[in-house]
Motif scaffolding. Structure first.
Motif, PDB file in Angstrom:
ATOM      1  N   SER A  75      38.640  45.481  55.135  1.00  0.00           N
ATOM      2  CA  SER A  75      38.470  44.026  55.136  1.00  0.00           C
ATOM      3  C   SER A  75      37.236  43.684  54.310  1.00  0.00           C
ATOM      4  O   SER A  75      36.480  44.553  53.890  1.00  0.00           O
ATOM      5  CB  SER A  75      38.305  43.501  56.570  1.00  0.00           C
ATOM      6  OG  SER A  75      37.156  44.072  57.175  1.00  0.00           O
ATOM      7  N   GLY A  76      37.048  42.394  54.072  1.00  0.00           N
ATOM      8  CA  GLY A  76      35.852  41.921  53.389  1.00  0.00           C
ATOM      9  C   GLY A  76      35.885  42.118  51.885  1.00  0.00           C
ATOM     10  O   GLY A  76      36.920  42.421  51.287  1.00  0.00           O
ATOM     11  N   ASP A  77      34.721  41.937  51.289  1.00  0.00           N
ATOM     12  CA  ASP A  77      34.553  42.031  49.848  1.00  0.00           C
ATOM     13  C   ASP A  77      35.120  43.351  49.327  1.00  0.00           C
ATOM     14  O   ASP A  77      34.814  44.432  49.829  1.00  0.00           O
ATOM     15  CB  ASP A  77      33.060  41.928  49.538  1.00  0.00           C
ATOM     16  CG  ASP A  77      32.742  41.949  48.062  1.00  0.00           C
ATOM     17  OD1 ASP A  77      33.670  41.794  47.253  1.00  0.00           O
ATOM     18  OD2 ASP A  77      31.553  42.109  47.725  1.00  0.00           O
ATOM     19  N   ALA A  78      35.956  43.250  48.286  1.00  0.00           N
ATOM     20  CA  ALA A  78      36.606  44.444  47.734  1.00  0.00           C
ATOM     21  C   ALA A  78      35.723  45.200  46.751  1.00  0.00           C
ATOM     22  O   ALA A  78      36.168  46.176  46.157  1.00  0.00           O
ATOM     23  CB  ALA A  78      37.912  44.046  47.044  1.00  0.00           C
ATOM     24  N   THR A  87      40.285  35.885  49.025  1.00  0.00           N
ATOM     25  CA  THR A  87      38.827  35.787  48.937  1.00  0.00           C
ATOM     26  C   THR A  87      38.139  37.142  48.984  1.00  0.00           C
ATOM     27  O   THR A  87      36.916  37.215  48.937  1.00  0.00           O
ATOM     28  CB  THR A  87      38.278  34.895  50.061  1.00  0.00           C
ATOM     29  OG1 THR A  87      38.705  35.415  51.334  1.00  0.00           O
ATOM     30  CG2 THR A  87      38.767  33.467  49.913  1.00  0.00           C
ATOM     31  N   ARG A  88      38.894  38.207  49.068  1.00  0.00           N
ATOM     32  CA  ARG A  88      38.284  39.535  48.938  1.00  0.00           C
ATOM     33  C   ARG A  88      37.920  39.806  47.481  1.00  0.00           C
ATOM     34  O   ARG A  88      37.088  40.656  47.189  1.00  0.00           O
ATOM     35  CB  ARG A  88      39.237  40.615  49.437  1.00  0.00           C
ATOM     36  CG  ARG A  88      39.685  40.428  50.881  1.00  0.00           C
ATOM     37  CD  ARG A  88      40.579  41.557  51.328  1.00  0.00           C
ATOM     38  NE  ARG A  88      39.817  42.797  51.412  1.00  0.00           N
ATOM     39  CZ  ARG A  88      40.358  43.986  51.631  1.00  0.00           C
ATOM     40  NH1 ARG A  88      41.667  44.107  51.766  1.00  0.00           N
ATOM     41  NH2 ARG A  88      39.608  45.060  51.708  1.00  0.00           N
ATOM     42  N   GLU A  89      38.533  39.051  46.563  1.00  0.00           N
ATOM     43  CA  GLU A  89      38.300  39.252  45.128  1.00  0.00           C
ATOM     44  C   GLU A  89      37.536  38.096  44.505  1.00  0.00           C
ATOM     45  O   GLU A  89      36.614  38.307  43.719  1.00  0.00           O
ATOM     46  CB  GLU A  89      39.634  39.450  44.414  1.00  0.00           C
ATOM     47  CG  GLU A  89      39.498  39.897  42.979  1.00  0.00           C
ATOM     48  CD  GLU A  89      40.750  40.607  42.492  1.00  0.00           C
ATOM     49  OE1 GLU A  89      40.665  41.809  42.194  1.00  0.00           O
ATOM     50  OE2 GLU A  89      41.812  39.942  42.410  1.00  0.00           O
ATOM     51  N   ALA A 116      32.548  37.187  47.202  1.00  0.00           N
ATOM     52  CA  ALA A 116      33.573  38.062  46.639  1.00  0.00           C
ATOM     53  C   ALA A 116      33.114  38.567  45.276  1.00  0.00           C
ATOM     54  O   ALA A 116      32.482  37.835  44.504  1.00  0.00           O
ATOM     55  CB  ALA A 116      34.903  37.329  46.509  1.00  0.00           C
TER      56      ALA A 116
END
Length: 712
Positions: free
Chosen positions: A378-381, A331-333, A342
């Motif tokens: 971490s998180g949204d890439a 879910t980072r992508e 994302a």
């Protein structure tokens, strides 16, 4: 960095972000359809589908639609999360199982326009209100541009990506596409050749047959055919070639046996490929391709992008991490349940919002690429995704083959020498290009040559398609190459990363380029696999040319091969070097990071080209700056004459805000959105207004939060 907006005025809607809550409700209905397909439109097939409808969609208040169909071996159930997510955001979502899959009838025809394309076009008619389902269901709540012409886009990956071209190439009612990890030329995908290219990835000399991917797909397709024949009592999947047309089976078998595709196979595969009818694709297209993909590599997306760009079709391209061979960032992508969270699903949502509803900022028609060396913890890439105005992103940097085994950076440093190896028949060896990585599979001694550069003095970021021009001597193959294609020399080219201290070489994303050399007496130009990769300071680049590979058919004729380094006419390796970063991390569109354009890159297409007429009836503050956007006011345009605003719903990254107070002073609604306390990142704000007469007004925009500068 900007300043904070003025304090929120009295009498505004005050919006507080609570825990996660559904943005809207929807209904789901399963349907079935009879369609006619084939070159003459005389073959009957049955298609099953799921229709997700947002609550409140009516003939008087219609909404746009999005279609989706499965990847190879899948079904409409692949959209059990994505369909509701789009429905909650005000779209009708229509998911269906493609021909031969997921309880839909007839056989697999490889997304051929005469079969899959015609079937999909008839489903567009259902969304336009002119075709009924088997049970008589017809709908009239999809927005139309004219009678029978729905406002509709399409999303899906792999097999579900190519079908979008197959439909759009014959049905002008389609409005926007988001094809993911799909092919340009299926002949290249299954029997690649990375030389003798006439356009994009389409070649003249027959390519090199892959062994693993075709075997996997055949097994999956046949298994599903038998399962559906028994489970659904549907004999349409049976026959001499279970669940495939006879021509597909014949082509798969002959290509595996011969090691190359025959002319009838090339005709079959290319008829089912957008490369053959690219001129018919005129609508905005957001290409998404996976870096970890040895089935449909990045070169295929570049081929489609270049053709669309050249003919003026609005096009945007993203190189994400995940593909058919792995590379998932979870879910980072992309996040099918929270689209805004994302970067990839957020970009797709922004695409449809603008091109189907004219909501939000016009999408930049740029090229973006995940940089796995820059991933946040971490998180949204999104901040690790670089963006340049157009493709290419990298400026060419040349290296030269020198002596027996060196790569040098200057032409005048080339030393004379020869590298000798041999083409062998028999058991193949060598890693790379498989659907799974095989780290223990090494190139056999005597079957390859390597050329290694000096340790790098600084990081080298390569984004694009490297290219090799090399002169060979292969006397046995020179004598046999005029006959059967199987007598021509087969090579495999790959670019490796060698770490300090003799570390095991790394093959970026396990990619290599199969090559069948048309004429060994002439210089050979080879396109290597496209990559987005950092060769770190102190590491070395290594070019490998080998004559065998474990997952491809290899040479049918044995013989010696020599590469000669000649200072007067050197062999050249060109790598596209990424330019300078031009803004802060995450400061580009939708939280991406901007980079300078490559030298000689074409001018970009205007943002939002190809958009429908009309504008949203609400407006949101600019998203150009980030510091000021921790707190801002939404100002909605007046309701249509004779109507008034009745209620408003605001969401931030899919989480619903709570309305505490409404203005009574004017007929217009305002809202204060407070992002204070949220982590640094990218957030999409969406507002949905209901009027007294039942109309729905919408607006959306993506914002970037960041830490404000300290006052001096």
């Amino acid at each position: 960095m900007g300043r904070y907006l003025a304090p929120v005025l009295a009498g505004l809607l005050l919006l507080v972000l609570p825990g996660a809550a559904p943005a809207a409700e929807f209904s789901k209905k399963s349907l079935a359809f009879e369609v006619k397909v084939g070159p003459n439109g005389d073959q009957d097939c049955r298609i099953v589908a799921d229709l997700y409808t947002p609550t409140g969609a009516t003939k008087q208040d219609p909404v746009p639609a999005i279609m989706g169909t499965n990847g190879f071996g899948g079904s409409k159930d692949e959209f059990s999360k994505l369909g509701p997510s789009f429905a909650q955001r005000g779209y009708v979502f229509f998911a269906y199982s493609g021909l031969g899959f997921g309880n839909s009838g007839c056989k697999i025809t490889l997304d051929d326009p005469d079969f899959d394309g015609k079937a999909g076009s008839q489903l567009v008619s259902f969304l336009g209100g002119t075709k009924a389902a088997e049970d008589g269901t017809k709908i009239d709540y999809v927005e139309t541009d004219r009678p029978g012409d729905p406002r509709v886009g399409m999303i899906g990956g792999s097999y579900g990506g190519q079908i979008q071209f197959s439909i759009a190439g014959q049905d002008p009612r389609m409005d926007a596409l988001v094809p993911q990890i799909t092919w340009n030329d299926l002949a290249y995908s299954l029997t690649p050749n990375n030389t003798d290219l006439v356009k994009g990835v389409t070649y003249t000399t027959p390519g090199v047959s892959k062994l693993d991917w075709p075997t996997l797909f055949t097994a999956v397709g046949v298994q599903q055919g038998f399962q559906q024949a028994i489970q659904n009592q549907d004999p349409s999947h049976l026959g001499a070639c279970p669940n495939f047309t006879d021509q597909v089976c014949q082509s798969l078998v002959t290509s595996a046996l011969l090691g190359y595709p025959r002319e009838d196979t090339l005709a079959l595969l290319r008829h089912a490929s957008v490369a053959s009818y690219i001129a018919k694709i005129k609508i905005p297209t957001f290409l998404i391709q996976g870096q970890s993909d040895t089935l449909f590599n990045l070169n295929e997306a570049v081929a489609t992008y270049k053709d669309l760009f050249a003919q003026g079709t609005p096009v945007k391209m993203l190189w994400r991490s995940a593909g058919h061979s792995g590379g998932s960032l979870g879910t980072r992508e992309n996040d099918s349940t929270n689209l805004e969270k994302a970067y990839e699903t957020r970009l797709a949502l922004e695409w449809f919002d603008f091109y189907l509803r004219r909501e939000g900022d016009a999408p930049a028609l740029n090229f973006s690429f995940l940089r796995d060396w820059a991933l946040p913890e971490s998180g949204d890439a999104a901040p690790s995704v670089g963006a340049t105005p157009t493709y290419p992103a990298g400026t060419d940097q040349q290296m030269f083959l020198s002596g027996t085994n060196e790569l040098v950076g200057a032409r005048d440093a080339v030393k004379p020498g020869t590298a000798q190896f041999a083409a062998v028949t028999g058991a193949p060896t060598g890693r790379g290009n498989g659907f799974t990585s095989a780290p223990g599979t090494a190139d056999a001694p005597g079957t390859f040559a390597t050329f290694t550069g000096a340790p790098l003095g600084e990081n080298l970021d390569v984004v694009g398609i490297p290219r090799l021009t090399v002169k060979l001597s292969a006397p046995v193959h020179a004598a046999t190459q005029g006959g059967d294609p199987g007598t021509k020399l087969v090579l495999f080219a790959k670019l490796q990363d060698v770490g300090p201290g003799g570390a095991t070489p790394v093959l970026p994303r396990d990619q290599l380029s199969p090559v069948r050399v048309g004429d060994v007496t002439k210089p050979v130009t080879i396109d290597l696999p496209g990559i987005s990769y950092r060769f770190k300071k102190g590491h070395q680049l290594r070019l490998v040319l080998t004559t065998s590979n474990a997952v491809n058919r290899t040479n049918n004729v044995a013989g010696p091969v020599t590469i000669t380094a000649d200072p007067a006419s050197p062999n050249v390796l060109t790598v596209p070097k990424l330019g300078a970063q031009t803004g802060a991390d995450g400061s580009g569109p939708s939280g991406t990071t901007p980079f300078s354009a490559a030298t000689g890159a074409p001018a970009p297409q205007p943002a939002g080209s190809g958009a429908p007429r009309g504008t949203s009836r609400s407006s949101l503050p600019s998203s150009r700056r980030c510091v000021s956007r921790r707190r801002f006011t939404i100002r909605l345009r007046k309701a249509p004459k004779g109507d008034r605003h009745r209620s408003a719903v605001v969401t931030v990254n899919g989480k619903r805000a709570r309305v505490l107070r409404r203005s009574k002073k004017t007929g217009r609604l305002r809202a204060s959105v407070v992002l204070t306390g949220l982590p640094k990142g990218t957030f999409r704000v969406r507002v949905t207004i209901k009027t007294a007469k039942g109309r729905t007004l919408r607006a959306a925009r993506t914002y970037r939060t960041c830490v404000p500068k300290k006052r001096r």
